[in-house]
Motif scaffolding. Structure first.
Motif, short mmCIF file in Angstrom:
data_model
loop_
_atom_site.label_atom_id
_atom_site.label_comp_id
_atom_site.label_asym_id
_atom_site.label_seq_id
_atom_site.Cartn_x
_atom_site.Cartn_y
_atom_site.Cartn_z
N GLY A 1 -14.57 87.09 14.36
CA GLY A 1 -15.49 85.96 14.27
C GLY A 1 -15.06 84.89 13.27
O GLY A 1 -15.79 83.93 13.02
N LYS A 2 -13.84 85.03 12.71
CA LYS A 2 -13.42 84.06 11.69
C LYS A 2 -13.08 82.71 12.34
O LYS A 2 -12.41 82.64 13.37
CB LYS A 2 -12.18 84.63 10.98
N VAL A 3 -13.56 81.65 11.69
CA VAL A 3 -13.30 80.29 12.18
C VAL A 3 -12.63 79.52 11.07
O VAL A 3 -13.07 79.57 9.92
CB VAL A 3 -14.64 79.59 12.54
N GLY B 1 -19.18 67.00 21.51
CA GLY B 1 -18.69 66.20 20.39
C GLY B 1 -19.50 64.92 20.31
O GLY B 1 -19.83 64.32 21.34
N THR B 2 -19.81 64.51 19.09
CA THR B 2 -20.66 63.31 18.97
C THR B 2 -19.98 62.22 18.15
O THR B 2 -20.60 61.20 17.86
CB THR B 2 -22.00 63.66 18.28
N ARG B 3 -18.72 62.43 17.77
CA ARG B 3 -18.08 61.44 16.91
C ARG B 3 -17.33 60.41 17.75
O ARG B 3 -17.25 60.53 18.97
CB ARG B 3 -17.10 62.14 15.97
N THR B 4 -16.74 59.45 17.06
CA THR B 4 -15.92 58.46 17.76
C THR B 4 -14.48 58.92 17.73
O THR B 4 -14.00 59.38 16.69
CB THR B 4 -16.05 57.10 17.02
N ILE B 5 -13.80 58.77 18.84
CA ILE B 5 -12.38 59.17 18.86
C ILE B 5 -11.59 58.08 18.13
O ILE B 5 -11.72 56.89 18.46
CB ILE B 5 -11.88 59.34 20.31
N LEU C 1 -6.86 71.11 13.80
CA LEU C 1 -6.76 72.24 14.73
C LEU C 1 -7.89 73.21 14.38
O LEU C 1 -8.09 73.53 13.21
CB LEU C 1 -5.40 72.90 14.55
N LEU C 2 -8.63 73.62 15.39
CA LEU C 2 -9.70 74.60 15.17
C LEU C 2 -9.18 75.96 15.62
O LEU C 2 -8.66 76.09 16.74
CB LEU C 2 -10.92 74.21 16.02
N ASP D 1 -18.78 70.24 13.83
CA ASP D 1 -18.32 71.24 12.86
C ASP D 1 -18.90 72.63 13.09
O ASP D 1 -18.43 73.62 12.52
CB ASP D 1 -18.71 70.79 11.44
N LYS D 2 -19.95 72.70 13.90
CA LYS D 2 -20.61 74.00 14.10
C LYS D 2 -19.91 74.77 15.24
O LYS D 2 -19.85 74.28 16.37
CB LYS D 2 -22.08 73.75 14.45
#
Ligand code: PTT
Ligand code: SF4
Length: 603
Positions: A16-18, A203-207, A8-9, A126-127
Motif C-alpha cells: 500500500g506504499k505510495v 485530475g483538477t489541475r491545469t496541465i 512520477l507516482l 494528491d489523494k
C-alpha cells in the motif's frame, strides 16, 4: 521542463506504499515521455522477472503533448514486460484517463507488487487510494465502467480489465470508454496478475505549458486544417475500414488464417457494407477524426469497428456477415481481449481442426463455434485453454508442424496484412519492438505503390525512417498518429507544438534520429537482456510466408524468398548498428548515451 508535470507516482499494491518522485529533466530530454519513459523505467527496474509475478510492474505514461489543447492528444502508453512475448510490451490507448492523469499532476504512474485481494486504484490529484473491487471483479469491462462511473461520477478517466485479464489470457487488453483498447501484448493480464481491476483518475489541475495562447492558436488552426483536408469527408464515412477493399485490390487481406490474400465474400464485411449499417462514430478525447465506427451487432447491441478488428475476426475466420463480426468484436471488448490476437488464435484453431490436429470440429466461418471458443478462452476450457496463451504457445502443445502456420513474430500475433508478397512489410513485422504489429512501420502502402517484390536496401532504409517517426517519436509524445499519417497533416507541426508547450527549440531532424534511435535501441536491448536465446531468427516472419503461396488472386503461389529476406535483414542490422544476431553494438549504444547498457545486456 515546461509542459511536464515532472512527477512520477509510484504505488506498491503489496504494502500500500505510495510515493511521488521527480522525473529528472535529463530523462525528459533524452526520452521525451510515453514509450521512452516506459522503456527506460522497465530497463532500470524490471529485470529477468516472470511477467505474471508481483515483481513485474505496469506503467501508465503520458507525454508532454498529452492533454494539451492540440488535435488528437488524448492518448496514453500502457507498458510492461509482456506475458505473451517475454519482451518489451506496450499499447497506445485513447482515454480520458490520459487527460486526468496529467491534470492530477503526473506524467507517469508505476504500479508494482500485488494487491492481497481484488482492488482498484483511485487517483484524485494528491489523494491516492487502493480500494476494494467488491462487486467489480468478474464483471465485464462495460459493466465495470458503468459501476465505477456510478460511484465516482462521469468526470473521471477509467482504465479497466475484463474477465480476460482477470483469468490471465496472455493477450488481454486494458479497455476504456467501452471501445478503446490498449496493450495488445497482455497488459490486461499483467493488471489481472496484480489483482488490479481498474485505475480511476480524477485530475483538477491545469496541465502546464510554456505559452498557453500560442498552444490555443496552434490548436485552432490545426483542427481547421485537418477538417479541410480532401480525404476528411471519406475518412468520417469509413475510417480505417476502407482498407478492406484496398487489401482485396492488393491481395493482402488475411484470409483463412493467412492462407489466402483475397476473400470471396469481402463485400459482406467491407467499408461500403459498414456505411450501410453504421449508426454513429466514437473516438478518443480531443479527436478531430473519430475513427470508431459504431454498428449494431447481430444481437442489436452497439459495437465499435476498425479495419484490424474486422479483418481478423472476419475474413481470417471465413466470417462474411459484418453484424456477426461486430458481435465477436463486442465480446472481445467486453471480455477485454485483443481482437487481433484473438482472430489469429481462432483461425489457428480452425486450421488445426481442419488438419485433424485437434479432434473438435471447428469449421471456418462458423459463428456459433467462434462465440463458444471465445468464452472457452476466458474460462480456460478445452481448446480455448490452449489458445489462451497465444499461437506460439498453442503450436508447442498441438505439434504436427503447426508452428509453420502459427502467425506471430516473437510471440505477438501478426496484425491484418498478409505479407507473402510484401518483403518490406514482412521485415517491419520482423523487427517491430513489441512483436508483429503494423503500428511502427506501416511500409506496405509505399511498398505496393513502388517496387512491391523488391528486396532492395531502400526498403530497410525506409522502414527505419518510419520506425523512428511512428514507433519512437509519436509514441513518446503519445499523440494519435492518424492526423499526421492519414490526413497528411505534416510532422513539421510537431516542433511548433513542442516549442509552444515546452518553451524549448525542438529540432525535428536531430530529435527523431537521436531520441528515436535511443528508444529503439533500448527496447532491443531489453529483448536481448530478458531472453538468453535471442538471435536473428527472432526477427523472422512465420514459415507460412516462405513455404506456401495463396491458391487464388493475382499473386497466386507467390512466396517470400528466404535468402533474400535474410539479406534484407542483414542490411537492416547494418543500418541500425547491430551485429548479425540483431544485438546493438557497444559503439551504437554509447553514441546514443546508453552507457552501461551493453555490459548489462551481455551479462
Ligand atoms: C492497437 C490495436 C489496433 S490498431 C486495433 S484496430 W487499428 C485493435 N483494436 C481493438 C479494439 O477496438 N478492441 C479490442 N478488444 N482489441 C483491439 N485490438 C487492436 O488493437 C486505436 C487507433 C487505431 S485503430 C490505430 S491503428 C492507431 N494506432 C495508434 C498507435 O498505435 N499509436 C498512436 N500514437 N496513435 C494511434 N492511433 C490509432 O489508434 P494497441 P485506441 Mg490501441 C475496439 O491499442 O495495443 O496499441 O493496439 O488504442 O484508443 O483503441 O485507438 O486499425
Ligand atoms: Fe482516437 Fe481514432 Fe481520433 Fe486517433 S483518429 S484520436 S485513434 S478516435
Amino acid at each position: 521542463m515546461k509542459g511536464y508535470a515532472g512527477k512520477l507516482l509510484r504505488v506498491n499494491l503489496s504494502n500500500g506504499k505510495v510515493s511521488k518522485e521527480e522525473i529528472p529533466e535529463k530523462m525528459q530530454q533524452e526520452f521525451l515521455g510515453g514509450r521512452g519513459f516506459a522503456v527506460k523505467l522497465l530497463w532500470d527496474e524490471v529485470k529477468k522477472v516472470d511477467p505474471l509475478s508481483e515483481k513485474n510492474k505496469i506503467i501508465f505514461c503520458g507525454g508532454p503533448l498529452t492533454g494539451q489543447a492540440i488535435p488528437n492528444a488524448g492518448k496514453m502508453i500502457i507498458a510492461s514486460k509482456s506475458p505473451l512475448t517475454g519482451g518489451y510490451g506496450d499499447g497506445n490507448i485513447g482515454t480520458m484517463a490520459s487527460i486526468h492523469l496529467r491534470k492530477a499532476g503526473y506524467d507517469v504512474v508505476v504500479v508494482e507488487g500485488k494487491a492481497p485481494e481484488p482492488s482498484y486504484l483511485m487517483i484524485e490529484d494528491d489523494k491516492v487510494s487502493v480500494l476494494k473491487a467488491q462487486g467489480l471483479w468478474g464483471k465485464n469491462t462495460f459493466e465495470a465502467q458503468d459501476i465505477l462511473e456510478e460511484k465516482h461520477g462521469k468526470n473521471v478517466g477509467i482504465l479497466v480489465i475484463g474477465p480476460g485479464g482477470e483469468n490471465l489470457v496472455r493477450y488481454a487488453v486494458v479497455m476504456s470508454q467501452k471501445g478503446r483498447a490498449g496493450g495488445r501484448p497482455g497488459m490486461g493480464a499483467v493488471m489481472g496478475s496484480k489483482n488490479l481491476k481498474a485505475v480511476v483518475i480524477r485530475g483538477t489541475r491545469t496541465i502546464p505549458n510554456h505559452d498557453d495562447n500560442k498552444v490555443k492558436e496552434l490548436a485552432k488552426t490545426g483542427y481547421a486544417e485537418i477538417k479541410a483536408k480532401d480525404s476528411y469527408a471519406f475518412w468520417l464515412r469509413q475510417g480505417t475500414m476502407s482498407l478492406v477493399d484496398w487489401c482485396i485490390e492488393n491481395a493482402c487481406l488475411p484470409t483463412y488464417n493467412f492462407r489466402e490474400g483475397v476473400f470471396e465474400h469481402y463485400q459482406g464485411v467491407n467499408g461500403d457494407m459498414l456505411e450501410r449499417i453504421k449508426t454513429g462514430r466514437r473516438g478518443c478525447p480531443m479527436c478531430t477524426m473519430q475513427c470508431g465506427n459504431v454498428v449494431n451487432d447481430s444481437n442489436n447491441m452497439p459495437s465499435e469497428l476498425d479495419y484490424e478488428n474486422v479483418a481478423m475476426l472476419g475474413p481470417n475466420l471465413g466470417m462474411k456477415n459484418l453484424r456477426e463480426v461486430a458481435l465477436l468484436n463486442r465480446m472481445a471488448d467486453e471480455l477485454g481481449l485483443d481482437t487481433i490476437s484473438l482472430g489469429s488464435c481462432l483461425g489457428f484453431a480452425m486450421e488445426a481442426s481442419e488438419k485433424g490436429l485437434i479432434s473438435e470440429k471447428l469449421g471456418w466461418g462458423d459463428f456459433q463455434v467462434a462465440q463458444r471458443l471465445i468464452t472457452d478462452i476466458v474460462s480456460g476450457r478445452g481448446v480455448g485453454q490452449i489458445i489462451s496463451k497465444g499461437v506460439r504457445a498453442a503450436a508447442e502443445v498441438i505439434g504436427g508442424g503447426s508452428h509453420r502456420w502459427a502467425m506471430h513474430v516473437k510471440g505477438l500475433e501478426i496484425s491484418a496484412y498478409n505479407c507473402y508478397a510484401c518483403p518490406g512489410m514482412a521485415l517491419s513485422y520482423g523487427t517491430c519492438p513489441i512483436g508483429a504489429t503494423h503500428k511502427d512501420g506501416w511500409i506496405i502502402a509505399w511498398e505496393i505503390s513502388t517496387d512491391r517484390l523488391s528486396y532492395g536496401k531502400e526498403k530497410a532504409e525506409r522502414l527505419i525512417e518510419l520506425q523512428r517517426v511512428r514507433g519512437a517519436i509519436i509514441e513518446c509524445l503519445t499523440i494519435c498518429r492518424f492526423p499526421f499519417v492519414e490526413m497528411d497533416y505534416g510532422f513539421h507541426k510537431i516542433p511548433e507544438f513542442m516549442e509552444a508547450v515546452t518553451g524549448n527549440r525542438f529540432d525535428w531532424e536531430d530529435s527523431y534520429k537521436t531520441i528515436g534511435d535511443r528508444v529503439y535501441n533500448l527496447m532491443r536491448a531489453y529483448w536481448v537482456r530478458e531472453n538468453n536465446q535471442f538471435n536473428r531468427k527472432w526477427d523472422y516472419p512465420p514459415e507460412r510466408w516462405f513455404e506456401e503461396g495463396p491458391s487464388q488472386g493475382k499473386l497466386k503461389d507467390m512466396k517470400l524468398d528466404r535468402g533474400k529476406y535474410d539479406q534484407l535483414l542483414s542490411w537492416y542490422y547494418e543500418l541500425r548498428g547491430w551485429d548479425q544476431n540483431g544485438v546493438p553494438s557497444q559503439e551504437t549504444l554509447e553514441n546514443l548515451g546508453l552507457t552501461n547498457v551493453f555490459q548489462e545486456m551481455k551479462r
